[in-house]
Design an enzyme around this catalytic site. Structure first.
Site, PDB file in Angstrom:
ATOM      1  N   ARG A 165       0.821  -1.229   0.000  1.00  0.00           N
ATOM      2  CA  ARG A 165       0.000   0.000   0.000  1.00  0.00           C
ATOM      3  C   ARG A 165       0.848   1.269   0.000  1.00  0.00           C
ATOM      4  O   ARG A 165       0.503   2.264   0.636  1.00  0.00           O
ATOM      5  CB  ARG A 165      -0.953   0.047   1.208  1.00  0.00           C
ATOM      6  CG  ARG A 165      -1.922  -1.082   1.322  1.00  0.00           C
ATOM      7  CD  ARG A 165      -2.939  -1.099   0.191  1.00  0.00           C
ATOM      8  NE  ARG A 165      -3.923  -2.113   0.429  1.00  0.00           N
ATOM      9  CZ  ARG A 165      -3.789  -3.393   0.065  1.00  0.00           C
ATOM     10  NH1 ARG A 165      -2.722  -3.799  -0.584  1.00  0.00           N
ATOM     11  NH2 ARG A 165      -4.744  -4.260   0.329  1.00  0.00           N
ATOM     12  N   SER A 243     -10.727  -0.456   3.563  1.00  0.00           N
ATOM     13  CA  SER A 243      -9.870  -0.590   4.753  1.00  0.00           C
ATOM     14  C   SER A 243      -9.323   0.773   5.147  1.00  0.00           C
ATOM     15  O   SER A 243      -8.712   1.454   4.325  1.00  0.00           O
ATOM     16  CB  SER A 243      -8.686  -1.506   4.452  1.00  0.00           C
ATOM     17  OG  SER A 243      -9.158  -2.748   3.991  1.00  0.00           O
ATOM     18  N   GLU A 339      -4.697   4.458   5.920  1.00  0.00           N
ATOM     19  CA  GLU A 339      -4.438   4.138   4.507  1.00  0.00           C
ATOM     20  C   GLU A 339      -4.892   5.257   3.543  1.00  0.00           C
ATOM     21  O   GLU A 339      -4.127   5.658   2.676  1.00  0.00           O
ATOM     22  CB  GLU A 339      -5.126   2.814   4.154  1.00  0.00           C
ATOM     23  CG  GLU A 339      -4.813   2.350   2.754  1.00  0.00           C
ATOM     24  CD  GLU A 339      -5.627   1.130   2.338  1.00  0.00           C
ATOM     25  OE1 GLU A 339      -5.449   0.051   2.930  1.00  0.00           O
ATOM     26  OE2 GLU A 339      -6.447   1.279   1.417  1.00  0.00           O
TER      27      GLU A 339
HETATM   28  C1  LIG Z   1     -15.278  -0.506  -0.689  1.00  0.00           C
HETATM   29  C2  LIG Z   1     -13.822  -0.267  -0.966  1.00  0.00           C
HETATM   30  C3  LIG Z   1     -12.961  -1.339  -1.076  1.00  0.00           C
HETATM   31  C4  LIG Z   1     -11.595  -1.134  -1.346  1.00  0.00           C
HETATM   32  N1  LIG Z   1     -10.784  -2.227  -1.460  1.00  0.00           N
HETATM   33  C5  LIG Z   1      -9.463  -2.058  -1.735  1.00  0.00           C
HETATM   34  C6  LIG Z   1      -8.603  -3.195  -1.884  1.00  0.00           C
HETATM   35  O1  LIG Z   1      -9.033  -4.339  -1.813  1.00  0.00           O
HETATM   36  N2  LIG Z   1      -7.293  -2.969  -2.144  1.00  0.00           N
HETATM   37  C7  LIG Z   1      -6.772  -1.709  -2.273  1.00  0.00           C
HETATM   38  O2  LIG Z   1      -5.564  -1.577  -2.511  1.00  0.00           O
HETATM   39  N3  LIG Z   1      -7.579  -0.611  -2.138  1.00  0.00           N
HETATM   40  C8  LIG Z   1      -8.895  -0.752  -1.882  1.00  0.00           C
HETATM   41  N4  LIG Z   1      -9.711   0.336  -1.738  1.00  0.00           N
HETATM   42  C9  LIG Z   1      -9.128   1.685  -1.844  1.00  0.00           C
HETATM   43  C10 LIG Z   1      -9.273   2.337  -3.251  1.00  0.00           C
HETATM   44  O3  LIG Z   1     -10.218   1.647  -4.022  1.00  0.00           O
HETATM   45  C11 LIG Z   1      -7.949   2.348  -4.007  1.00  0.00           C
HETATM   46  O4  LIG Z   1      -6.974   3.028  -3.260  1.00  0.00           O
HETATM   47  C12 LIG Z   1      -8.075   3.019  -5.387  1.00  0.00           C
HETATM   48  O5  LIG Z   1      -6.896   2.807  -6.130  1.00  0.00           O
HETATM   49  C13 LIG Z   1      -8.367   4.510  -5.297  1.00  0.00           C
HETATM   50  O6  LIG Z   1      -8.694   4.943  -6.612  1.00  0.00           O
HETATM   51  P1  LIG Z   1      -9.433   6.333  -6.854  1.00  0.00           P
HETATM   52  O7  LIG Z   1      -9.432   6.580  -8.324  1.00  0.00           O
HETATM   53  O8  LIG Z   1     -10.744   6.347  -6.189  1.00  0.00           O
HETATM   54  O9  LIG Z   1      -8.409   7.340  -6.159  1.00  0.00           O
HETATM   55  P2  LIG Z   1      -8.743   8.656  -5.329  1.00  0.00           P
HETATM   56  O10 LIG Z   1      -9.405   8.279  -4.050  1.00  0.00           O
HETATM   57  O11 LIG Z   1      -9.430   9.658  -6.169  1.00  0.00           O
HETATM   58  O12 LIG Z   1      -7.255   9.171  -5.016  1.00  0.00           O
HETATM   59  C14 LIG Z   1      -6.416   8.450  -4.137  1.00  0.00           C
HETATM   60  C15 LIG Z   1      -5.012   9.062  -4.196  1.00  0.00           C
HETATM   61  O13 LIG Z   1      -4.459   8.835  -5.500  1.00  0.00           O
HETATM   62  C16 LIG Z   1      -4.109  10.083  -6.116  1.00  0.00           C
HETATM   63  N5  LIG Z   1      -4.374   9.960  -7.546  1.00  0.00           N
HETATM   64  C17 LIG Z   1      -5.547   9.598  -8.122  1.00  0.00           C
HETATM   65  N6  LIG Z   1      -5.397   9.574  -9.471  1.00  0.00           N
HETATM   66  C18 LIG Z   1      -4.118   9.931  -9.728  1.00  0.00           C
HETATM   67  C19 LIG Z   1      -3.357  10.116 -10.935  1.00  0.00           C
HETATM   68  N7  LIG Z   1      -3.892   9.920 -12.132  1.00  0.00           N
HETATM   69  N8  LIG Z   1      -2.064  10.514 -10.812  1.00  0.00           N
HETATM   70  C20 LIG Z   1      -1.506  10.732  -9.600  1.00  0.00           C
HETATM   71  N9  LIG Z   1      -2.166  10.577  -8.431  1.00  0.00           N
HETATM   72  C21 LIG Z   1      -3.461  10.185  -8.504  1.00  0.00           C
HETATM   73  C22 LIG Z   1      -4.997  11.104  -5.437  1.00  0.00           C
HETATM   74  O14 LIG Z   1      -4.467  12.405  -5.578  1.00  0.00           O
HETATM   75  C23 LIG Z   1      -4.994  10.585  -4.013  1.00  0.00           C
HETATM   76  O15 LIG Z   1      -3.800  10.943  -3.360  1.00  0.00           O
HETATM   77  C24 LIG Z   1     -11.089   0.183  -1.485  1.00  0.00           C
HETATM   78  C25 LIG Z   1     -11.965   1.279  -1.376  1.00  0.00           C
HETATM   79  C26 LIG Z   1     -13.317   1.052  -1.128  1.00  0.00           C
HETATM   80  C27 LIG Z   1     -14.250   2.233  -1.037  1.00  0.00           C
END
Ligand SMILES: Cc1cc2nc3c(=O)[nH]c(=O)nc-3n(C[C@H](O)[C@H](O)[C@H](O)COP(=O)(O)OP(=O)(O)OC[C@H]3O[C@@H](n4cnc5c(N)ncnc54)[C@H](O)[C@@H]3O)c2cc1C
Length: 344
Positions: A165, A243, A339
């Protein structure tokens, strides 16, 4: 159109899965690389900036004081090279749509990462992982705009400092804007079923939902989706970010002494004689499951998930998180790390 949207105020309440009431005062959308680099070139590389993906790993403040950018890059290409399949996916593509497409085409490697919310561009940020697979396992390279060097760069995995992570993108927030991710999948059925609930597929494929006892990529994906839906609350009905804390990794000596005091302690052996402790178990045992603090709460079935009861703010969520961290430190001597990301 290059820069699609450039507004002064943008409501972000429906753009984060914790459903925190939030808005941006300096919001920009881009679908074109040149327009993005022209905009970024003029900004000081020191200026904090939020790249907004699907908002599924963010704890947003009521007003985001930094510029917010949203990417619209949605190109997707698959190219077979022998047994390998090179996938080039734009940052804006929904991660699970990419997984579904790969599985439908019979390409192996990311089926265990089914149903993780969010965008392709965010996947490297915390090196998304589930059921024994992490993004780094299939990653070839990343295309990104480097705000320090003021140019587009191609990064290989060994330049990204990937860990559990964690990555350079999480450590150096705002330096890299990821525009495209390049993966290497396989045409060969190389299933990874050694982890937790996936073992059921090996032991009894029919019971685990595989048709005709056949272990296929689709059967793995279906099983992962079933297990995740049973375990994790759906953000559309109960706002959450999955998480909330990382599973702490501790030396063997710490693990052994805790195991002596708490024989039911849940932990997984790692390399270098370290152990990954199940943060959810620690929080549950400390009596936090289902507890409510103001507008925030610990989910009543999954202690690792914090939820918005309806009107929570960033402070409410972080206050609950901090109370849990204090308790876990006091009881077990373990520091829990949050996280999701809290932008300014
Ligand atoms: C129900 C649920 C279950 C989940 N299960 C998991 C799991 O099993 N495993 C896991 O690893 N995670 C899990 N997550 C966390 C999440 O899904 C991941 O971290 C995912 O990659 C976030 O993507 P996002 O586009 O929503 O990012 P955002 O929430 O929009 O951004 C997260 C971070 O990434 C940065 N970011 C986003 N896009 C870019 C880009 N293009 N360039 C540079 N930085 C960027 C943002 O600035 C921020 O710092 C879960 C979340 C939920 C709600």
């Amino acid at each position: 159109m290059d820069q699609v949207k450039d507004t002064s105020v943008q409501d972000l309440t429906t753009q984060n899965t914790l459903a925190l009431k939030s808005c941006a005062h300096d919001y920009h959308e881009f679908t074109d690389r040149d327009a993005l680099s022209t905009y970024l070139y003029t900004l000081s590389s020191e200026l904090p900036l939020l790249v907004l993906g699907g908002g599924s790993n963010l704890i947003l403040p009521e007003v985001v004081t930094t510029p917010v950018i949203k990417l619209g890059f949605d190109q997707l290409e698959f190219a077979e090279e022998g047994d390998a399949v090179i996938v080039r996916a734009g940052a804006a593509i929904e991660w699970d749509k990419l997984v579904a497409e790969a599985v439908a085409r019979g390409y192996a490697g990311i089926e265990n990462l089914s149903l993780i919310p969010g965008s392709v561009g965010a996947a490297p940020v915390q090196n998304i992982g589930a059921y024994g697979v992490e993004l780094v396992d299939v990653l070839l390279s990343i295309e990104a705009y480097d705000r320090k060097e003021k140019q587009y760069v191609t990064l290989t995995p060994d330049q990204c400092d990937f860990a559990y992570r964690d990555s350079i993108f999480k450590q150096k927030v705002g330096r890299y804007i990821i525009t495209e991710v390049v993966l290497e999948l396989s045409t060969q059925l190389d299933l990874k079923l050694h982890y937790g609930e996936l073992k059921a597929l090996l032991n009894d494929p029919a019971k685990a939902g595989a048709r005709n006892n056949e272990l296929s990529l689709q059967a793995v994906r279906d099983h992962v989706i079933k297990v995740r839906r049973a375990k994790l609350p759906d953000p559309d009905t109960i706002p959450n970010v999955g998480s909330f804390f990382k599973n702490p990794i501790v030396p063997e000596s710490v693990y052994k002494s805790l195991k002596e005091q708490y024989p039911k302690l849940v932990a997984y052996p790692q390399e270098n004689k370290e152990f990954k402790l199940a943060a959810g178990w620690l929080i549950d045992q400390a009596g936090w499951k289902g507890r409510v603090m103001g507008n925030a709460a610990v989910h009543d079935r999954q202690a690792l998930v914090l939820v918005n009861k309806g009107k929570a703010t960033q402070q409410d969520i972080l206050a609950l998180a901090s109370a849990i961290q204090d308790d876990i430190q006091r009881i077990y001597g373990i520091a829990l790390e949050i996280e999701p990301v809290s932008p300014l």
